[in-house]
Design a protein around this motif. Sequence first.
Motif, PDB file in Angstrom:
ATOM      1  N   ASP A  25     -22.504 -55.044   3.326  1.00  0.00           N
ATOM      2  CA  ASP A  25     -21.828 -54.727   2.059  1.00  0.00           C
ATOM      3  C   ASP A  25     -20.305 -54.721   2.189  1.00  0.00           C
ATOM      4  O   ASP A  25     -19.644 -54.668   1.069  1.00  0.00           O
ATOM      5  CB  ASP A  25     -22.197 -53.536   1.216  1.00  0.00           C
ATOM      6  N   VAL A  26     -19.868 -54.880   3.460  1.00  0.00           N
ATOM      7  CA  VAL A  26     -18.389 -54.783   3.650  1.00  0.00           C
ATOM      8  C   VAL A  26     -17.927 -55.717   4.770  1.00  0.00           C
ATOM      9  O   VAL A  26     -18.754 -55.890   5.581  1.00  0.00           O
ATOM     10  CB  VAL A  26     -18.179 -53.175   4.128  1.00  0.00           C
ATOM     11  N   GLU A  27     -16.691 -56.228   4.542  1.00  0.00           N
ATOM     12  CA  GLU A  27     -15.830 -57.109   5.644  1.00  0.00           C
ATOM     13  C   GLU A  27     -14.591 -56.253   5.879  1.00  0.00           C
ATOM     14  O   GLU A  27     -13.925 -55.707   4.846  1.00  0.00           O
ATOM     15  CB  GLU A  27     -15.593 -58.324   5.248  1.00  0.00           C
ATOM     16  N   VAL A  28     -14.325 -56.439   7.029  1.00  0.00           N
ATOM     17  CA  VAL A  28     -12.782 -55.916   7.436  1.00  0.00           C
ATOM     18  C   VAL A  28     -11.962 -56.990   7.998  1.00  0.00           C
ATOM     19  O   VAL A  28     -12.324 -57.640   8.764  1.00  0.00           O
ATOM     20  CB  VAL A  28     -13.028 -54.721   8.364  1.00  0.00           C
ATOM     21  N   TYR A  29     -10.753 -57.266   7.549  1.00  0.00           N
ATOM     22  CA  TYR A  29      -9.724 -58.035   7.934  1.00  0.00           C
ATOM     23  C   TYR A  29      -8.341 -57.600   8.421  1.00  0.00           C
ATOM     24  O   TYR A  29      -7.933 -56.669   7.596  1.00  0.00           O
ATOM     25  CB  TYR A  29      -9.756 -59.366   7.094  1.00  0.00           C
ATOM     26  N   THR A  30      -7.774 -57.876   9.458  1.00  0.00           N
ATOM     27  CA  THR A  30      -6.670 -57.615   9.733  1.00  0.00           C
ATOM     28  C   THR A  30      -5.706 -58.361   8.624  1.00  0.00           C
ATOM     29  O   THR A  30      -5.882 -59.385   8.209  1.00  0.00           O
ATOM     30  CB  THR A  30      -6.000 -57.683  10.974  1.00  0.00           C
ATOM     31  N   THR A  31      -4.499 -57.954   8.389  1.00  0.00           N
ATOM     32  CA  THR A  31      -3.549 -58.531   7.582  1.00  0.00           C
ATOM     33  C   THR A  31      -3.174 -59.763   8.133  1.00  0.00           C
ATOM     34  O   THR A  31      -2.620 -60.552   7.230  1.00  0.00           O
ATOM     35  CB  THR A  31      -2.275 -57.746   7.106  1.00  0.00           C
ATOM     36  N   ASP A  32      -3.360 -60.239   9.468  1.00  0.00           N
ATOM     37  CA  ASP A  32      -3.245 -61.546   9.995  1.00  0.00           C
ATOM     38  C   ASP A  32      -4.160 -62.393   9.892  1.00  0.00           C
ATOM     39  O   ASP A  32      -4.112 -63.537  10.465  1.00  0.00           O
ATOM     40  CB  ASP A  32      -2.329 -61.476  11.057  1.00  0.00           C
ATOM     41  N   GLY A  33      -5.351 -61.972   9.126  1.00  0.00           N
ATOM     42  CA  GLY A  33      -6.543 -62.878   9.244  1.00  0.00           C
ATOM     43  C   GLY A  33      -7.576 -62.781   9.974  1.00  0.00           C
ATOM     44  O   GLY A  33      -8.549 -63.510   9.885  1.00  0.00           O
ATOM     45  N   LEU A  34      -7.555 -61.969  10.904  1.00  0.00           N
ATOM     46  CA  LEU A  34      -8.577 -61.865  12.145  1.00  0.00           C
ATOM     47  C   LEU A  34      -9.723 -60.774  11.560  1.00  0.00           C
ATOM     48  O   LEU A  34      -9.575 -59.869  10.802  1.00  0.00           O
ATOM     49  CB  LEU A  34      -8.017 -61.062  13.189  1.00  0.00           C
TER      50      LEU A  34
END
Length: 184
Positions: A25-34
């Motif tokens: 239900d969730v995804e986590v991305y760094t602000t530079d796209g990783l």
Amino acid sequence: MAVYRTVIAGQNFVNIPYFLENVSDVEVYTTDGLKLSVSSVNYSAVMLSSAVTTNTDVVVGVPYCMKYTFSEQLFKAPAGNGKSPSNAAKMMIRNCSLYYDKSAYFKVKVTPKFRDTYENIFTPDVVGSSTLGSLSLDSGFYRFPVFTKPQDTTITIENESALPSTFQSAEFESFVHSRSNRYG
């Protein structure tokens, strides 16, 4: 719904303002796209597979597919002081230019009547000039082929990733062959 958070160095969790039950239900991305790997979800705490080594700004959100379908393109011939639809002309759509702003990914699907769907995928990365670990956002226009009649043709923009896509407008380039003229 996406929220921006900072994961403190040495920690492996992010608190969010809503409750989740499944890792899917969730995804986590760094602000530079990783994309960071999520190991578990405990109500409003999202546990990452490993701790971050430095303070890291992240975007946490629920994945979904953004989809926009264009309405059927219609040729309108001059009639008096205005314009009205005409079936006395044959129209073929050649290309479309899609104007976007600060976008990192989207795809366009064109489905002509009685033919297979074909996809055109936009990414701003240029081979040999992109930096690994950085998110490239681009603004401009993306031109893709259509080459079909507008009747019974579906043109759809999709983005199933967490990468941003913002659209301003679209222009269609068409061939129009008029079989008659209007007078009056």
